[in-house]
Motif scaffolding. Structure first.
Motif, mmCIF file in Angstrom:
data_model
loop_
_atom_site.group_PDB
_atom_site.id
_atom_site.type_symbol
_atom_site.label_atom_id
_atom_site.label_comp_id
_atom_site.label_asym_id
_atom_site.label_seq_id
_atom_site.Cartn_x
_atom_site.Cartn_y
_atom_site.Cartn_z
ATOM 1 N N UNK A 1 0.833 -1.204 0.000
ATOM 2 C CA UNK A 1 0.000 0.000 0.000
ATOM 3 C C UNK A 1 0.864 1.249 0.000
ATOM 4 N N UNK A 2 1.978 1.203 0.741
ATOM 5 C CA UNK A 2 2.894 2.343 0.785
ATOM 6 C C UNK A 2 3.506 2.605 -0.589
ATOM 7 N N UNK A 3 3.830 1.556 -1.296
ATOM 8 C CA UNK A 3 4.393 1.692 -2.635
ATOM 9 C C UNK A 3 3.325 2.060 -3.663
ATOM 10 N N UNK A 4 2.120 1.553 -3.482
ATOM 11 C CA UNK A 4 1.041 1.793 -4.442
ATOM 12 C C UNK A 4 0.586 3.248 -4.450
ATOM 13 N N UNK A 5 0.694 3.930 -3.323
ATOM 14 C CA UNK A 5 0.215 5.317 -3.254
ATOM 15 C C UNK A 5 0.907 6.228 -4.266
ATOM 16 N N UNK A 6 2.250 6.329 -4.263
ATOM 17 C CA UNK A 6 2.877 7.191 -5.274
ATOM 18 C C UNK A 6 2.762 6.609 -6.683
ATOM 19 N N UNK A 7 2.682 5.294 -6.786
ATOM 20 C CA UNK A 7 2.515 4.670 -8.094
ATOM 21 C C UNK A 7 1.167 5.046 -8.701
ATOM 22 N N UNK A 8 0.123 5.058 -7.885
ATOM 23 C CA UNK A 8 -1.206 5.476 -8.363
ATOM 24 C C UNK A 8 -1.216 6.957 -8.733
ATOM 25 N N UNK A 9 -0.467 7.761 -7.993
ATOM 26 C CA UNK A 9 -0.363 9.183 -8.338
ATOM 27 C C UNK A 9 0.302 9.342 -9.706
ATOM 28 N N UNK A 10 1.324 8.554 -9.975
ATOM 29 C CA UNK A 10 1.987 8.596 -11.275
ATOM 30 C C UNK A 10 1.033 8.134 -12.376
#
Length: 138
Positions: free
Chosen positions: A100-109
């Motif tokens: 989830x921590x990694x997915x947050x900035x990935x989803x922003x990208x």
């Protein structure tokens, strides 16, 4: 963007070894930020998915690629795979804290790419170096 500010920002947010050939950061990024893994992580931010529902959610992914990508994400400790002993067996995939921590900035990208997709594809197709085979299909 000021060049000095950009370098300072890069030093702040990038791992120290990011640009080295044998960087563990690059090895992880290669598995986690590929097209399918990124979409799987983004889909799992919506909640747990069973395999078949996840396959349906991510259009165009083959079952083999979905299985391979999920196995990799589970192996990196980003996704939990839980199997219920029903008949037929139910397997559910869920983001765990690290995922989830990694997915947050990935989803922003992903969001930013989507917000600018039309203009980026337009610029790419109008570029003098763009080849016909890489041009987007209308």
């Amino acid at each position: 963007m000021d060049a000095l500010w950009a370098r300072k920002l890069a030093r702040t947010f990038l791992a120290a070894d990011t640009f080295e050939r044998d960087s563990p950061t690059r090895a992880v990024l290669g598995h986690v930020t590929n097209r399918w893994a990124s979409l799987i992580l983004a889909a799992l931010t919506e909640g747990p998915y069973r395999y078949s529902a996840l396959h349906h959610r991510i259009g165009g992914i083959s079952q083999q690629m979905l299985s391979r990508s999920l196995k990799s994400l589970v192996g990196y400790g980003l996704v939990d795979r839980s199997r219920q002993a029903n008949f037929p067996p139910h397997v559910t995939y869920t983001l765990i804290a690290r995922g989830a921590e990694l997915a947050e900035p990935l989803c922003a990208l992903i969001h930013r790419a989507g917000a600018h997709a039309h203009e980026l594809l337009q610029d790419q197709s109008e570029s003098p170096t763009a080849s016909k085979r890489h041009a987007p299909t209308p």
